[in-house]
Structure formats: structure tokens, C-alpha cells
Design a protein around this motif. Structure first.
Motif, PDB file in Angstrom:
ATOM      1  N   ALA A  45       5.918 -37.869 -25.044  1.00  0.00           N
ATOM      2  CA  ALA A  45       7.221 -37.182 -24.069  1.00  0.00           C
ATOM      3  C   ALA A  45       8.306 -38.209 -24.295  1.00  0.00           C
ATOM      4  CB  ALA A  45       6.566 -37.023 -22.807  1.00  0.00           C
ATOM      5  N   CYS A  46       8.016 -39.410 -24.287  1.00  0.00           N
ATOM      6  CA  CYS A  46       9.073 -40.794 -24.346  1.00  0.00           C
ATOM      7  C   CYS A  46       9.690 -40.442 -25.679  1.00  0.00           C
ATOM      8  CB  CYS A  46       8.425 -42.022 -24.293  1.00  0.00           C
ATOM      9  SG  CYS A  46       7.701 -42.284 -22.588  1.00  0.00           S
ATOM     10  N   VAL A  47       8.902 -40.238 -26.785  1.00  0.00           N
ATOM     11  CA  VAL A  47       9.551 -40.068 -28.083  1.00  0.00           C
ATOM     12  C   VAL A  47      10.546 -38.653 -27.962  1.00  0.00           C
ATOM     13  CG1 VAL A  47       9.243 -39.782 -30.385  1.00  0.00           C
ATOM     14  CG2 VAL A  47       7.786 -41.281 -29.033  1.00  0.00           C
ATOM     15  N   ASN A  48       9.834 -37.662 -27.512  1.00  0.00           N
ATOM     16  CA  ASN A  48      10.725 -36.274 -27.759  1.00  0.00           C
ATOM     17  C   ASN A  48      12.021 -36.490 -27.004  1.00  0.00           C
ATOM     18  OD1 ASN A  48       8.570 -35.498 -29.100  1.00  0.00           O
ATOM     19  ND2 ASN A  48       7.680 -34.336 -27.754  1.00  0.00           N
ATOM     20  N   LEU A  49      11.960 -37.136 -25.928  1.00  0.00           N
ATOM     21  CA  LEU A  49      13.309 -37.355 -25.127  1.00  0.00           C
ATOM     22  C   LEU A  49      14.468 -37.768 -25.959  1.00  0.00           C
ATOM     23  CD1 LEU A  49      14.415 -36.909 -22.006  1.00  0.00           C
ATOM     24  CD2 LEU A  49      14.049 -39.608 -21.928  1.00  0.00           C
TER      25      LEU A  49
END
Ligand code: ATP
Ligand code: MG
Length: 248
Positions: A45-49
Motif C-alpha cells: 500500500a505504501c508503494v502503491n501510494l
């Protein structure tokens, strides 16, 4: 509830049972046994942001989200792995170091630190950080080890409730996606029978809008089950965890 946007998990199947992705202005809980993928989903999720194609939002609000969005990762178990972030980022063609620079990691060694870090997110936002994702991994581990026995239950319940209220307020006020993880020993149906689970379950259940139970399947496969949603049907989705990250 205006301006809601969604963040992809990386898995279309999982996004679908969530109604399109991880929803802003809500708390999404990922529960499951060790190795079921809670921390991997939080990392992804942190990467996808940082990946515009993985942000589902109206044009007007997308601009605000894409303005140097940052994630706060409250790590209570010491399981945040920068190398893993870089690996997931590079699999998407992103600059790993840059992605890492947009994740503010806070290592919480006890529940008081955990709660303080959550309360401090508001200050970070006021200082100009465009925080759009908050992760608490794990939500419950510090409370479990610190508040042991019957005599401590009421206090634990009260503190956990306050912590969740802080997270809900941040989600609402600043249009953030919030993810919390919760290690459980049992499946959700069994979960509410055991008194140990029922306490956390009750408090978390009322404060989290989306509850996902993860379980291991064959090899790199995982099954996610959405349950107890106020507006979505119970549903299951299959996804995988590989060196690339979370995907179908
Ligand atoms: P816990 O309750 O112990 O915190 P968890 O639900 O957070 O467990 P994760 O750490 O998210 O579990 O999942 C660990 C699993 O993810 C590993 O067992 C492995 O299957 C997979 N995994 C982790 N890193 C990689 C990687 N670099 N490549 C492929 N698979 C990986
Ligand atoms: Mg974990």
C-alpha cells in the motif's frame, strides 16, 4: 462523506471485494495468522501510494492526493523492511529510494508510543506533509502484551478504543486511507468465541469499516475474506505474494 478515493492493494481480486480498493475516510483491518500477508499488504500500500495508476479518484481530488503523498508507517513489531519496499517499487518501475523517502516510519516499542505517534500525525500534516496513508502494523500486539489478565481488560479496551478514535478522526479530517493489522490465532467464525479475541474484536469491529481475514493457501497464494461490512456482502478473493509484491 465527500471526496472519497481508493488505493489499490495491487490485487484486482482483492480490490473488487473491497468495492474498488482501500477506501479513504475509513479504517481497513487485516487480520490473520503469522505469515498470512498482513505486513506485505501494508508495504505494498505504501508503494502503491506513489503509483498514480493505483490511485482511484476523481480528477479534482486526484491532484491533491498526487501532490507528494506520504505514508506514515507505525511499526510495533520491527517488521518494516526498506529492502522490501525497494523491491516492490522497482517491480512497478518506480525509484525505490524515492518511494522509501515518502514513507515516514515510526518504531513504537509500547502502546503509549504507538498512540502518541498516531496523535502526532496531525502535527506532521500541519507542518505540510501530505499524509494520505496511515499504517499501524500491528494494532494489537503492544496492547496484548501490556494488558494481561482480567483486571486489565477494561483499561485495554478503553485505550484501544481511544487509539481507533484517533485513527478514524485522521481518516475523516484529512481524507486518509488507514490500514491496521491484527494477528489472530483463529478464523473469524471462531474468533468471537474466545474471550481473548472478543475484546479486541469488539472494539476493532466497531471502529473499522472494512474487515479482511487473510489465510494461507497453496504456495504463494492467499485468500482474503471480507466480513461484517455495513454495506458490502461477505466475499472472498484470491491473491498472491511474490517477489514483485501483492498481485492476482
Ligand atoms: P505476522 O502475523 O507474523 O506479522 P504477517 O501476516 O504480517 O505475519 P507477512 O510478513 O505479511 O505476514 O507475510 C510473510 C510472507 O510473505 C512470507 O512467508 C512469504 O511467503 C511472503 N514474502 C515476504 N517477502 C517476500 C518476498 N520478498 N518475496 C516473496 N514472498 C515474500
Ligand atoms: Mg506482520
Amino acid at each position: 462523506r465527500k471526496n472519497i478515493w481508493k488505493l489499490s492493494t495491487g490485487s484486482k481480486n482483492l480490490d473488487e471485494i473491497l468495492g474498488g480498493g482501500l477506501e479513504s475516510q475509513s479504517i481497513t483491518e487485516f487480520a490473520g495468522m503469522f505469515g498470512s500477508g498482513k505486513t506485505q499488504i501494508a508495504h505494498q500500500a505504501c508503494v502503491n501510494l506513489q503509483c498514480p495508476e493505483r490511485i482511484i479518484a476523481d480528477d479534482a481530488i486526484k491532484e491533491e492526493i498526487l501532490n507528494e503523498p506520504k505514508a506514515v508507517y507505525i511499526d510495533t513489531e520491527g517488521t518494516f523492511r526498506p529492502e522490501r519496499i525497494i523491491q516492490m517499487a522497482e517491480a512497478l518501475g518506480l525509484d525505490g529510494k524515492e518511494v522509501l523517502n515518502n514513507i515516514l516510519v515510526a518504531r513504537a516499542y509500547n502502546s503509549d508510543m504507538q498512540m502518541l505517534y498516531a496523535e502526532n500525525v496531525e502535527n506532521l500534516i500541519r507542518e505540510g506533509h501530505n499524509i494520505k496513508l496511515i499504517v499501524v502494523d500491528s494494532l494489537t500486539s503492544t496492547f496484548r502484551t501490556e494488558y494481561v489478565g482480567r483486571g486489565k481488560l477494561a483499561e485495554r479496551q478503553q485505550k484501544l478504543g481511544r487509539h481507533m478514535a484517533t485513527l478514524n478522526k485522521l481518516a475523516d479530517l484529512y481524507n486518509c486511507v488507514v490500514i491496521v493489522t491484527n494477528q489472530v490465532a483463529a478464523r473469524p467464525d471462531a474468533l468471537f468465541g474466545a474471550s481473548e479475541q472478543a475484546i479486541g474484536g469488539h472494539i476493532v469491529g466497531h471502529a473499522a469499516t472494512f474487515r479482511i481475514f487473510l489465510r494461507k493457501a497453496k504456495g504463494d497464494k492467499r485468500v482474503a475474506k471480507l466480513y461484517d461490512s455495513p454495506h458490502l456482502p461477505d466475499a472472498e478473493a484470491m491473491f498472491r505474494i511474490t517477489e514483485k509484491g501483492i498481485h492476482d
